[in-house]
Design an enzyme around this catalytic site. Structure first.
Site, PDB file in Angstrom:
ATOM      1  N   GLU A 177      50.381  -7.213  70.299  1.00  0.00           N
ATOM      2  CA  GLU A 177      49.995  -6.452  69.121  1.00  0.00           C
ATOM      3  C   GLU A 177      50.016  -7.409  67.934  1.00  0.00           C
ATOM      4  O   GLU A 177      51.024  -8.064  67.677  1.00  0.00           O
ATOM      5  CB  GLU A 177      50.956  -5.285  68.885  1.00  0.00           C
ATOM      6  CG  GLU A 177      50.513  -4.408  67.729  1.00  0.00           C
ATOM      7  CD  GLU A 177      51.541  -3.369  67.338  1.00  0.00           C
ATOM      8  OE1 GLU A 177      51.144  -2.336  66.756  1.00  0.00           O
ATOM      9  OE2 GLU A 177      52.752  -3.586  67.580  1.00  0.00           O
ATOM     10  N   ASP A 224      56.738  16.205  81.926  1.00  0.00           N
ATOM     11  CA  ASP A 224      58.167  16.477  82.089  1.00  0.00           C
ATOM     12  C   ASP A 224      58.396  17.039  83.487  1.00  0.00           C
ATOM     13  O   ASP A 224      57.758  18.021  83.875  1.00  0.00           O
ATOM     14  CB  ASP A 224      58.613  17.476  81.013  1.00  0.00           C
ATOM     15  CG  ASP A 224      60.041  17.947  81.194  1.00  0.00           C
ATOM     16  OD1 ASP A 224      60.818  17.234  81.857  1.00  0.00           O
ATOM     17  OD2 ASP A 224      60.380  19.021  80.669  1.00  0.00           O
ATOM     18  N   ASP A 235      56.121  -2.244  77.673  1.00  0.00           N
ATOM     19  CA  ASP A 235      56.101  -2.587  76.257  1.00  0.00           C
ATOM     20  C   ASP A 235      57.295  -3.495  75.968  1.00  0.00           C
ATOM     21  O   ASP A 235      58.450  -3.111  76.202  1.00  0.00           O
ATOM     22  CB  ASP A 235      56.210  -1.304  75.422  1.00  0.00           C
ATOM     23  CG  ASP A 235      55.331  -1.337  74.183  1.00  0.00           C
ATOM     24  OD1 ASP A 235      55.346  -2.367  73.495  1.00  0.00           O
ATOM     25  OD2 ASP A 235      54.641  -0.340  73.918  1.00  0.00           O
ATOM     26  N   ASP A 272      54.989  -5.831  71.374  1.00  0.00           N
ATOM     27  CA  ASP A 272      54.994  -5.140  70.093  1.00  0.00           C
ATOM     28  C   ASP A 272      55.106  -6.137  68.935  1.00  0.00           C
ATOM     29  O   ASP A 272      55.949  -7.041  68.957  1.00  0.00           O
ATOM     30  CB  ASP A 272      56.178  -4.168  70.068  1.00  0.00           C
ATOM     31  CG  ASP A 272      56.198  -3.293  68.841  1.00  0.00           C
ATOM     32  OD1 ASP A 272      55.240  -2.538  68.644  1.00  0.00           O
ATOM     33  OD2 ASP A 272      57.180  -3.373  68.081  1.00  0.00           O
ATOM     34  N   HIS A 296      49.127   5.102  70.522  1.00  0.00           N
ATOM     35  CA  HIS A 296      50.236   5.923  70.057  1.00  0.00           C
ATOM     36  C   HIS A 296      50.472   5.813  68.551  1.00  0.00           C
ATOM     37  O   HIS A 296      51.234   6.599  67.985  1.00  0.00           O
ATOM     38  CB  HIS A 296      51.511   5.520  70.796  1.00  0.00           C
ATOM     39  CG  HIS A 296      51.910   4.091  70.526  1.00  0.00           C
ATOM     40  ND1 HIS A 296      51.177   3.029  70.989  1.00  0.00           N
ATOM     41  CD2 HIS A 296      52.930   3.559  69.809  1.00  0.00           C
ATOM     42  CE1 HIS A 296      51.742   1.900  70.579  1.00  0.00           C
ATOM     43  NE2 HIS A 296      52.795   2.199  69.864  1.00  0.00           N
ATOM     44  N   ASP A 297      49.848   4.825  67.899  1.00  0.00           N
ATOM     45  CA  ASP A 297      50.011   4.635  66.457  1.00  0.00           C
ATOM     46  C   ASP A 297      48.805   5.104  65.651  1.00  0.00           C
ATOM     47  O   ASP A 297      48.778   4.937  64.425  1.00  0.00           O
ATOM     48  CB  ASP A 297      50.235   3.150  66.137  1.00  0.00           C
ATOM     49  CG  ASP A 297      51.638   2.677  66.480  1.00  0.00           C
ATOM     50  OD1 ASP A 297      52.559   3.517  66.486  1.00  0.00           O
ATOM     51  OD2 ASP A 297      51.816   1.471  66.751  1.00  0.00           O
TER      52      ASP A 297
END
Length: 562
Positions: A256, A25, A102, A199, A330-331
């Site tokens: 994916e 951030d 993505d 994705d 991330h999954d």
């Protein structure tokens, strides 16, 4: 436009996945952003990676952390502006780093202008951009709970959503939808990005019969995979996409591919297919499932893991395709928690072992942010700490319909929740691990005082420097990219041993997946002159192997045989 040159640069590359919301951030609002990523480019350059994959950065209501896109040509305001993205891309390219984005085009957000129009009336030109039925045609359940069919009173119809109800599926059978997608691709490729991770791309073509799916993993609804995974027109659509857009640029593509077998993947990645460079499969991710699916306490059985890696290597080699190699994303849960040993005694050594086992395989390795410093699962102890739509649904389903206790369900979430990999990147011992000056959108893992990048880059024995060496070896040694893979000692439940062979060079890779010390009979499997140690996670590893070597706990040993 970057003209296609068929360089296949992605075969020599190592990809680093950045989850933008959790990376860095820069403005104190508690969310990672594009300028934060820019600040950390020198760190990624030091690691030695070639490509940065960014999870979705487009405008989104963030129901599914950006996988619900409301505008494909606008940057999500919490991440910054298009000017910020252009600056990030330019600076990365100036440093010799590539960026892939993505691509999420199985579905949009329900706030996308196409869907806002589509639900106004059946006569609206955008209505056919989505999939509508007058009656619910099957028993399919959404990935995030409930039916895949949602009723819209304005049109008296149900629309399909394989994921959250705020993520309506696009109708790829409509040629206008496909052309809209190709225009989006061109928009970003003409900016100079270097490719896409696509994705759930294998789900875009639906079986027009919309058959009922089997009820698996004790779920409340049937599985939609039987009617969506590798549907009737998916190859036709991907070949059209490649022909009209992808083939005109020098880029990389990785799709994916949930519920896609190695045999099916040959059709997506084969050298003569004109579709994708590689796919992310899930065969090794499913090995620790139980009767309730992903949320299980099981550990992966090593012989099963070897079987999966070996099958995918053989099938990709046979079709001229290419493998994507990953332990986490991330999954998924953190790699060292799931496949290694996160205890203080073995966290570092097992993280290095996992890196060795994966990076010596043939394919393109993907490093998920924090993996290179050995980050672990978050181990949140109350449901209020979780942010992921999937985790919240699982807690509700398991404690309600399935009758699990809250305590047991939380234990399963601690092991497998997607939030485990989404906690902020641990940069330093400063407040919030140096991720933000504000209140982070999700809690920082409490172990950041001992596990952080600042400490890692100062310690030559850290996981970071070990990964840096693995990346360097891939760049320097053609055998790692091009050599043939051969599995040895297939039935060993504790040790993963394989060869990588080229005409003039052979690598012997030995990885101990246990905390035991093992007297390993190398001579039973390799009849060759003594090799020379190339890399190991133990400083006192034997420089040459004999008929037998002692494998230390989670020991990794790579020998070069001339």
């Amino acid at each position: 436009m970057s003209k296609k040159t068929n360089t296949e640069w992605w075969k020599k590359s190592v990809v680093y996945q950045v989850y933008p919301k959790s990376f860095q951030d820069s403005n104190g609002d508690g969310y990672g952003d594009l300028n934060g990523i820019r600040q950390r480019l020198p760190y990624l350059k030091e690691l030695g990676i070639d490509v940065i994959w960014l999870n979705p950065i487009y405008a989104s209501p963030q129901v599914d952390n950006g996988y619900d896109i409301s505008d494909y040509r606008m940057i999500e305001p919490t991440f910054g502006t298009m000017e910020d993205f252009d600056a990030l891309l330019a600076e990365a390219h100036a440093m010799g780093l590539k960026i892939i984005l993505d691509l999420v085009v199985n579905h949009t957000s329900d706030q996308h202008k196409w869907f806002l129009e589509a639900k106004k009336s059946k006569d609206n030109p955008y209505h056919d951009y989505y999939i509508w039925k007058d009656e619910v045609p099957n028993n399919w359940g959404s990935s995030f709970g409930g039916s895949t069919w949602e009723y819209v009173p304005e049109v008296g119809q149900y629309y399909l959503h394989l994921f959250a109800k705020e993520q309506p599926d696009l109708n790829w059978d409509n040629p206008k939808v496909r052309q809209e997608v190709y225009d989006i691709l061109r928009f970003w490729l003409d900016k100079g990005i270097d490719g896409f991770r696509m994705d759930v791309i294998t789900l875009i073509s639906k079986d027009p019969a919309y058959p009922d799916g089997p009820v698996i993993q004790n779920k409340a609804y049937g599985s939609y995979y039987a009617g969506c995974a590798t549907g009737p027109h998916v190859h036709e659509y991907l070949q059209e996409m490649n022909r009209e857009v992808l083939s005109k640029y020098d880029i990389m593509t990785v799709g994916e591919a949930p519920h896609t077998s190695a045999d099916q993947a040959m059709d997506y990645t084969g050298a003569d297919r004109g579709e994708l460079n590689m796919v992310f499969h899930f065969d090794h991710m499913h090995l620790d499932y139980d009767e309730n699916g992903k949320y299980a306490r099981n550990r992966v059985k090593l012989t099963d893991l070897k079987k999966v890696f070996t099958e995918w290597d053989e099938k990709m080699r046979a079709c001229g395709g290419w493998n994507s190699l990953y332990w986490s994303n991330h999954d998924q849960a953190r790699a060292v928690t799931r496949f290694g040993d996160e205890s203080p005694e073995y966290r570092v050594i097992s993280a290095k072992m996992l890196g060795t086992a994966l990076h010596m395989l043939q394919g393109t390795p993907y490093i998920y942010e924090g993996e290179e410093i050995g980050m672990t699962n978050a181990f949140f102890d109350k449901i209020e700490d979780y942010r992921d739509v999937e985790a919240l649904d699982i807690f509700k389903d398991f404690t309600g319909r399935k009758g699990f206790s809250a305590k047991d369900t939380l234990e399963l979430l601690r092991l497998k929740s997607r939030d485990n990999s989404r906690t902020p990147m641990q940069w330093s011992t400063e407040k919030n691990a140096g991720f933000t000056d504000g209140e982070p959108w999700i809690a920082v893992n409490e172990n950041y005082k001992t596990i952080n990048a600042e400490a890692a880059v100062k310690d030559p024995e850290s996981v970071f420097f070990y990964y840096k060496k693995l990346v360097q070896l891939r760049h320097e040694m053609p055998v790692i990219t091009d050599g043939v893979y051969k599995l040895l000692d297939a039935d060993n439940e504790k040790v993963y041993t394989y060869l990588r062979k080229s005409e003039d060079e052979t690598l012997l890779v030995i990885c101990n997946f246990t905390k035991e010390t093992i007297d390993y009979p190398v001579g039973d499997f390799v009849n060759a002159d003594q090799g020379t140690l190339l890399i190991s996670n133990y400083d006192d590893a034997p420089q040459q192997y004999a008929d037998a070597i002692e494998l230390k706990p989670y020991g990794a040993y790579v020998y070069e045989i001339k």
